[in-house]
Design a protein around this motif. Structure first.
Motif, PDB file in Angstrom:
ATOM      1  N   GLU A  17     -19.873  -6.148  11.003  1.00 27.53           N
ATOM      2  CA  GLU A  17     -19.009  -7.089  10.232  1.00 27.53           C
ATOM      3  C   GLU A  17     -17.759  -6.357   9.748  1.00 27.53           C
ATOM      4  OE1 GLU A  17     -18.236 -10.639   9.172  1.00 27.53           O
ATOM      5  OE2 GLU A  17     -19.811 -10.288  10.675  1.00 27.53           O
ATOM      6  N   TYR A  18     -16.596  -6.818  10.134  1.00 29.31           N
ATOM      7  CA  TYR A  18     -15.348  -6.202   9.653  1.00 29.31           C
ATOM      8  C   TYR A  18     -14.988  -6.770   8.289  1.00 29.31           C
ATOM      9  CZ  TYR A  18     -14.672  -4.723  14.502  1.00 29.31           C
ATOM     10  OH  TYR A  18     -14.823  -4.159  15.732  1.00 29.31           O
ATOM     11  N   LYS A  19     -14.409  -5.919   7.456  1.00 29.82           N
ATOM     12  CA  LYS A  19     -13.893  -6.420   6.174  1.00 29.82           C
ATOM     13  C   LYS A  19     -12.573  -7.110   6.421  1.00 29.82           C
ATOM     14  CE  LYS A  19     -14.533  -3.736   2.506  1.00 29.82           C
ATOM     15  NZ  LYS A  19     -14.617  -2.490   1.677  1.00 29.82           N
ATOM     16  N   LYS A  20     -12.203  -7.959   5.496  1.00 31.43           N
ATOM     17  CA  LYS A  20     -10.975  -8.716   5.646  1.00 31.43           C
ATOM     18  C   LYS A  20      -9.766  -7.926   5.137  1.00 31.43           C
ATOM     19  CE  LYS A  20      -9.955 -13.554   5.845  1.00 31.43           C
ATOM     20  NZ  LYS A  20      -9.508 -13.232   7.212  1.00 31.43           N
ATOM     21  N   PRO A  21      -8.709  -7.832   5.934  1.00 34.91           N
ATOM     22  CA  PRO A  21      -7.480  -7.174   5.440  1.00 34.91           C
ATOM     23  C   PRO A  21      -6.910  -7.934   4.246  1.00 34.91           C
ATOM     24  CG  PRO A  21      -7.398  -7.494   7.817  1.00 34.91           C
ATOM     25  CD  PRO A  21      -8.570  -8.285   7.324  1.00 34.91           C
ATOM     26  N   LEU A  22      -6.075  -7.244   3.494  1.00 38.20           N
ATOM     27  CA  LEU A  22      -5.556  -7.831   2.251  1.00 38.20           C
ATOM     28  C   LEU A  22      -4.110  -7.402   2.057  1.00 38.20           C
ATOM     29  CD1 LEU A  22      -5.929  -8.949  -0.750  1.00 38.20           C
ATOM     30  CD2 LEU A  22      -6.714  -6.649  -1.298  1.00 38.20           C
ATOM     31  N   GLY A  23      -3.258  -8.346   1.696  1.00 36.16           N
ATOM     32  CA  GLY A  23      -1.892  -8.015   1.297  1.00 36.16           C
ATOM     33  C   GLY A  23      -1.623  -8.655  -0.048  1.00 36.16           C
ATOM     34  N   VAL A  24      -1.123  -7.886  -0.989  1.00 37.36           N
ATOM     35  CA  VAL A  24      -0.769  -8.449  -2.296  1.00 37.36           C
ATOM     36  C   VAL A  24       0.599  -7.959  -2.712  1.00 37.36           C
ATOM     37  CG1 VAL A  24      -2.989  -8.918  -3.398  1.00 37.36           C
ATOM     38  CG2 VAL A  24      -2.082  -6.602  -3.415  1.00 37.36           C
ATOM     39  N   LYS A  25       1.282  -8.779  -3.492  1.00 37.60           N
ATOM     40  CA  LYS A  25       2.585  -8.372  -4.015  1.00 37.60           C
ATOM     41  C   LYS A  25       2.427  -7.925  -5.451  1.00 37.60           C
ATOM     42  CE  LYS A  25       7.337  -9.557  -4.685  1.00 37.60           C
ATOM     43  NZ  LYS A  25       7.806  -8.178  -4.936  1.00 37.60           N
ATOM     44  N   ILE A  26       2.872  -6.710  -5.742  1.00 35.24           N
ATOM     45  CA  ILE A  26       2.857  -6.204  -7.113  1.00 35.24           C
ATOM     46  C   ILE A  26       3.938  -6.927  -7.892  1.00 35.24           C
ATOM     47  CG2 ILE A  26       3.197  -4.161  -8.559  1.00 35.24           C
ATOM     48  CD1 ILE A  26       2.256  -2.492  -6.092  1.00 35.24           C
ATOM     49  N   GLU A  27       3.574  -7.499  -9.033  1.00 37.20           N
ATOM     50  CA  GLU A  27       4.553  -8.241  -9.839  1.00 37.20           C
ATOM     51  C   GLU A  27       5.547  -7.287 -10.503  1.00 37.20           C
ATOM     52  OE1 GLU A  27       2.269 -10.733 -12.478  1.00 37.20           O
ATOM     53  OE2 GLU A  27       1.360 -11.836 -10.804  1.00 37.20           O
ATOM     54  N   GLU A  28       6.667  -7.845 -10.933  1.00 36.64           N
ATOM     55  CA  GLU A  28       7.727  -7.075 -11.622  1.00 36.64           C
ATOM     56  C   GLU A  28       7.176  -6.187 -12.736  1.00 36.64           C
ATOM     57  OE1 GLU A  28      11.367  -6.950 -11.437  1.00 36.64           O
ATOM     58  OE2 GLU A  28      10.650  -7.646  -9.472  1.00 36.64           O
ATOM     59  N   ASN A  29       6.166  -6.734 -13.442  1.00 39.00           N
ATOM     60  CA  ASN A  29       5.609  -6.021 -14.604  1.00 39.00           C
ATOM     61  C   ASN A  29       4.463  -5.089 -14.228  1.00 39.00           C
ATOM     62  OD1 ASN A  29       3.669  -7.855 -13.977  1.00 39.00           O
ATOM     63  ND2 ASN A  29       3.772  -9.008 -15.889  1.00 39.00           N
TER      64      ASN A  29
END
Ligand code: 6PG
Ligand code: NI
Length: 187
Positions: free
Chosen positions: A1-13
């Motif tokens: 089972e592969y883990k799911k890739p993840l992309g997140v945007k770091i907020e200004e703060n």
């Protein structure tokens, strides 16, 4: 089972949406600052010293965690606000830091007490080699925000830094940032 890739945007703060949040107030840092009188005085306000937003995986060999830290500006006496600082529980695990906002630096120390200071600003990358304890310091007047990327099985060992501290303190004197010997440093 592969883990799911993840992309997140770091907020200004500095917040990472969906991350686990950790808050460190001054009251969580008893014994960390040299000037105990100044510490007790500021404790009346008990300010937040830093927040960590961590996206962590199971502690498995080969996987990676990442976290932002929002380290607030402030001083206890002459000493700038800093993170507790730690060795990794698996001491041979390295780490990468990346400066996002604000101004500060990193204190690094070997188990024998050899110290390095690396100034950090937005865009600075710091390589933390295996076996070096690390602590960040906010030397500016706005939040110092950075990203850390570290092995998922690194863990944190706070014990020896809590007891012995770092051999150097980062202070403000005559309007300048200075590194001075820590009079309480124990070999
Ligand atoms: C880590 C990183 C980093 C660090 C925070 C808070 O190994 O997780 O070095 O995310 O934990 O900046 O600093 P302290 O862990 O020393 O309180
Ligand atoms: Ni670390």
């Amino acid at each position: 089972e592969y883990k799911k890739p993840l992309g997140v945007k770091i907020e200004e703060n500095g917040v990472i949406p969906g991350a686990k949040k950790l808050v460190r107030r001054l009251s969580d840092m008893k014994g960390y600052f040299l000037d105990e009188e100044a510490y007790e005085e500021l404790l009346k306000e008990d300010p937040v010293v830093y927040e960590v937003y961590a996206v962590e995986q199971e502690e498995k060999d080969g996987d990676l965690n990442f976290a932002t830290t929002v380290l607030y500006p402030g001083k206890v006496g002459k000493e700038f606000f800093f993170t507790k600082g730690h060795f990794h529980a698996r001491a041979d695990r390295a780490e990468i830091y990346y400066g996002i906002k604000g101004k500060g630096g990193m204190l690094l120390q070997t188990p024998e007490g050899e110290v390095e200071w690396i100034p950090m600003e937005p865009g600075t990358v710091v390589y933390v080699p295996p076996y070096w304890a690390h602590r960040t310091v906010n030397t500016g007047d706005e939040p110092f925000i950075f990203l850390a990327i570290y092995p998922a099985d690194a863990g944190h060992d706070y014990g020896s830094i809590k007891e012995k501290g770092f051999a150097k303190l980062v202070i403000e004197e005559d309007g300048e940032v200075k590194l001075v010997d820590n009079p309480r440093w124990k070999e």
